[in-house]
Design an enzyme around this catalytic site. Structure first.
Site, PDB file in Angstrom:
ATOM      1  N   LYS A 164       0.816  -1.212   0.000  1.00 52.97           N
ATOM      2  CA  LYS A 164       0.000   0.000   0.000  1.00 52.97           C
ATOM      3  C   LYS A 164       0.850   1.262   0.000  1.00 52.97           C
ATOM      4  O   LYS A 164       0.403   2.311  -0.449  1.00 52.97           O
ATOM      5  CB  LYS A 164      -0.925   0.000   1.210  1.00 52.97           C
ATOM      6  CG  LYS A 164      -1.993  -1.088   1.180  1.00 52.97           C
ATOM      7  CD  LYS A 164      -2.874  -1.040   2.421  1.00 52.97           C
ATOM      8  CE  LYS A 164      -3.944  -2.124   2.370  1.00 52.97           C
ATOM      9  NZ  LYS A 164      -4.811  -2.101   3.567  1.00 52.97           N
ATOM     10  N   GLY A 184       9.414  -1.202   3.224  1.00 48.23           N
ATOM     11  CA  GLY A 184       9.867  -0.949   4.589  1.00 48.23           C
ATOM     12  C   GLY A 184       8.903  -1.437   5.647  1.00 48.23           C
ATOM     13  O   GLY A 184       9.304  -1.952   6.676  1.00 48.23           O
ATOM     14  N   GLY A 185       7.609  -1.250   5.395  1.00 51.71           N
ATOM     15  CA  GLY A 185       6.614  -1.706   6.360  1.00 51.71           C
ATOM     16  C   GLY A 185       6.589  -0.870   7.623  1.00 51.71           C
ATOM     17  O   GLY A 185       7.316   0.117   7.770  1.00 51.71           O
ATOM     18  N   ALA A 199      -3.937  -5.218  -2.659  1.00 53.69           N
ATOM     19  CA  ALA A 199      -4.119  -6.546  -3.250  1.00 53.69           C
ATOM     20  C   ALA A 199      -5.129  -7.350  -2.450  1.00 53.69           C
ATOM     21  O   ALA A 199      -5.194  -7.241  -1.217  1.00 53.69           O
ATOM     22  CB  ALA A 199      -2.792  -7.285  -3.311  1.00 53.69           C
ATOM     23  N   GLY A 203       3.395  -3.633  27.883  1.00 55.59           N
ATOM     24  CA  GLY A 203       4.125  -4.586  27.066  1.00 55.59           C
ATOM     25  C   GLY A 203       5.404  -3.960  26.537  1.00 55.59           C
ATOM     26  O   GLY A 203       5.834  -2.890  26.986  1.00 55.59           O
ATOM     27  N   GLU A 250      -1.271  -0.535  33.862  1.00 55.61           N
ATOM     28  CA  GLU A 250      -1.208  -1.923  33.403  1.00 55.61           C
ATOM     29  C   GLU A 250      -2.234  -2.766  34.140  1.00 55.61           C
ATOM     30  O   GLU A 250      -2.369  -2.687  35.357  1.00 55.61           O
ATOM     31  CB  GLU A 250       0.194  -2.491  33.626  1.00 55.61           C
ATOM     32  CG  GLU A 250       0.337  -4.001  33.558  1.00 55.61           C
ATOM     33  CD  GLU A 250      -0.115  -4.607  32.231  1.00 55.61           C
ATOM     34  OE1 GLU A 250      -0.599  -5.749  32.239  1.00 55.61           O
ATOM     35  OE2 GLU A 250       0.010  -3.930  31.188  1.00 55.61           O
ATOM     36  N   HIS A 283      38.849  -9.143  28.926  1.00 56.80           N
ATOM     37  CA  HIS A 283      38.642  -8.421  30.189  1.00 56.80           C
ATOM     38  C   HIS A 283      39.113  -6.978  30.027  1.00 56.80           C
ATOM     39  O   HIS A 283      40.137  -6.733  29.402  1.00 56.80           O
ATOM     40  CB  HIS A 283      39.453  -9.096  31.305  1.00 56.80           C
ATOM     41  CG  HIS A 283      39.373  -8.396  32.620  1.00 56.80           C
ATOM     42  ND1 HIS A 283      38.275  -8.498  33.448  1.00 56.80           N
ATOM     43  CD2 HIS A 283      40.253  -7.573  33.252  1.00 56.80           C
ATOM     44  CE1 HIS A 283      38.494  -7.788  34.538  1.00 56.80           C
ATOM     45  NE2 HIS A 283      39.692  -7.205  34.447  1.00 56.80           N
TER      46      HIS A 283
END
Length: 467
Positions: A34, A39-40, A116, A179, A200, A440
């Site tokens: 779309k 990338g989304g 689509a 979350g 929450e 270290h």
């Protein structure tokens, strides 16, 4: 009607690499999204934008904490939000155009902006034009799910996609849901000087995360001045002249607070509406599209990867699934997803990194395990960094001695996640880890320290048995 070897719906971190991989095999591929560029949500509203904010917030906070390292920063520290937004836009465009350039170099790959939907099990309609396919991959991702709270303000509250549309740093935000998304964002905005409140429903934050790790992050939030309220029952969100009024109950008491901004992040919903899945005979439910271990849907030549299926919801998992799906479409031998090897990072403060199973997941599978941990409070690098809250933990299968899970809590856990992932994916035992020499002073020494402790305890058990 034109027919393609593969049609991919969705050009995010699952769909884009799937389409490119198939095209590199010389297959004809149509990639539909779309948006005008690949990338989304991860790139445009999720992973990448939030990490631009995290980077700015952490560096801003470091200025305020400079005195801990005997550095005098006498000026007035400022954060220029408009410049942060410009950085975000620049890196998003750079990454998206980079992907577009790679696709343009593949002659058998066609990218098309559009919507689509399946007409049947071998045909897709893209903005009115019908095209055929031999195989298809659905990679449409997921979006924020907003619960149907009562009140006129619910529909106008923010989700994570709205944060970077704000032109100024908010003075105050009420976050609903504890979350991963909100636990990252609430700490980032708190570092920028925003007054933050976290509501929450459960009795702790990050309910799907190792309890010990979550407790450390929760304590840090409270210590840093974030108002964390647990056991909350939301009632309504109303609009007011100044923003919102949030009404909720806790411990039998009803509260009403006013806040300029509300951000809701209580879960994700697969993007399956309008895809015509029923027309193609593809099975799905409210959690997403049902797939098998090869990522085939109920229609075997149609696959689903990433957040739109019922599996884990991570960008890197979507990319991993994309490779498996393309392999199973075009290669002669099958590959299967292995969720027990999943690794992830939460960019909280401190950060949490995990690979494989935690104690709760192992118990749910009926796996007998022993747990060994190394506390960063005694670690040289952590002491030097004045960031001692955290640990490295191994979850070891008793029957085989294989490390089935690693959890890391540290201000640099993201940098340690690669070793954790390798340990689990390679099915290493503690002695395998002990064979590596960790420099270290670095935080990576924690892995060796845990392995050493496992070895010492095993030798002690053998000694007792001989005695």
């Amino acid at each position: 009607m034109k027919t393609y070897d593969l049609i991919v719906i969705g050009a995010g971190p699952g769909g884009t690499p799937a389409a490119m991989s198939a095209a590199r095999f010389g297959k004809s591929v149509l990639l539909v999204d779309k948006r005008e560029a690949p990338g989304g949500e991860c790139l445009f509203e999720g992973c990448i934008p939030s990490k631009v904010l995290e980077n700015a917030a952490n560096r801003f906070a470091a200025l305020k904490e400079a005195a801990r390292f005997h550095i005098d920063v006498s000026g007035t520290e400022q954060i220029h939000w408009e410049s942060v937004l410009q950085d975000k836009a620049q890196i998003v465009r750079r990454r998206s155009m980079g992907a577009m350039k790679q696709m343009e170099a593949l002659p058998t790959l066609e990218f098309r902006q559009g919507t689509a939907r399946f007409v049947d099990a071998n045909t897709v309609e893209v903005d009115g034009e019908r095209v055929g396919f031999e195989h298809a991959i659905v990679a449409t991702g997921a979006t924020a799910h907003v619960p149907p709270f009562e009140g006129s303000g619910t529909a106008k509250a923010w989700t994570n996609a709205d944060v970077f549309r704000e032109t100024r740093i908010p003075s105050e935000i009420t976050f609903i849901g504890a979350g991963a998304i909100n636990c990252e964002l609430v700490q980032m905005f708190n570092k920028l000087g925003t007054k933050c409140r976290l509501l929450e429903r459960g009795e702790r934050i990050l309910k799907r995360v190792d309890a010990e790790a979550a407790a450390i992050v929760q304590k840090k939030m409270i210590d840093d001045g974030i108002d964390v309220e647990l056991g909350v029952q939301m009632q309504r969100i109303d609009e007011t002249d100044g923003g919102f009024a949030v009404t909720y109950s806790r411990g039998g008491e009803t509260k009403r607070i006013e806040t300029p901004k509300v951000l809701i992040a209580t879960g994700r919903a697969a993007n399956v509406e309008g895809l015509g899945l029923d027309a193609a005979g593809i099975a799905y439910d409210r959690h997403g599209i049902e797939t098998d271990a090869m990522l085939r849907t109920s229609v075997p030549h149609i696959f689903a990867v990433g957040d739109c299926n019922t599996g884990p919801k991570f960008a890197h998992w979507a990319s991993y699934e994309a490779g498996i799906a393309v392999h199973n479409i075009f290669a002669p031998h099958p590959r299967y997803v292995q969720p027990e090897r999943l690794s992830w990072v939460l960019f909280s403060d401190p950060q949490i990194a995990a690979a494989g199973l935690d104690e709760a997941a192992a118990a749910a599978q009926g796996m007998a395990v022993e747990v060994e941990r190394y506390d960063y409070a005694v670690d040289a690098r952590a002491q030097l960094d004045k960031s001692e809250d955290g640990f490295v933990k191994f979850v070891i299968e008793k029957e085989t001695g294989i490390v089935r899970g690693v959890q890391v809590v540290s201000h640099e856990a993201s940098s340690l996640s690669g070793e954790a992932s390798l340990i689990v994916a390679s099915e290493m035992k503690a002695m395998d880890v002990l064979g590596a020499i960790h420099p270290h002073p670095t935080l990576t020494e924690g892995f060796g320290k845990v392995a050493q402790s496992v070895f010492v305890k095993s030798m002690m058990r053998r000694s007792r048995q001989k005695g």
